[in-house]
Design a protein around this motif. Sequence first.
Motif, PDB file in Angstrom:
ATOM      1  N   ILE A   7       0.822  -1.212   0.000  1.00 23.80           N
ATOM      2  CA  ILE A   7       0.000   0.000   0.000  1.00 23.80           C
ATOM      3  C   ILE A   7       0.858   1.265   0.000  1.00 23.80           C
ATOM      4  N   PHE A   9       0.265   5.280   0.539  1.00 18.49           N
ATOM      5  CA  PHE A   9      -0.813   6.043   1.161  1.00 18.49           C
ATOM      6  C   PHE A   9      -0.376   7.460   1.491  1.00 18.49           C
ATOM      7  N   ASP A  11      -1.246  10.591   4.486  1.00 13.10           N
ATOM      8  CA  ASP A  11      -1.955  11.172   5.626  1.00 13.10           C
ATOM      9  C   ASP A  11      -2.371  12.556   5.158  1.00 13.10           C
ATOM     10  N   PHE A  39       0.611   7.256  -7.373  1.00 12.29           N
ATOM     11  CA  PHE A  39      -0.329   7.617  -6.315  1.00 12.29           C
ATOM     12  C   PHE A  39      -0.671   9.106  -6.411  1.00 12.29           C
TER      13      PHE A  39
END
Length: 76
Positions: A7, A9, A11, A39
Motif C-alpha cells: 500500500i 498512502f 496522511d 499515487f
Amino acid sequence: MAEAGQIVFADYRRDGRVIYIDHVEAPPALRGSGASGRFMEGLVEAARAQGATLVPICSYAVHWLARHPNEARGVV
C-alpha cells in the motif's frame, strides 16, 4: 493505492474543498519504482474531480507537484 500487494498512502486533512497532504509514504520495496508518483497522479485526478485544492505539506508532495506543473494545474 495497492501495488504489488503493498500500500502507498497519504496522511491528509480536509477543510471543505481544501486537502492538506501531510505525508506520502510507500513501503521500502516500492521506493524508486514510481509507485508514489502514480499515487500522486491519482490524488490529483481525485482532487480535480471533487473540485478540491491540494496544499502539499509533505516534501515529497511539494516536489512532485513542482515537477509536474501541467498535471497539477488547477488543483494547487
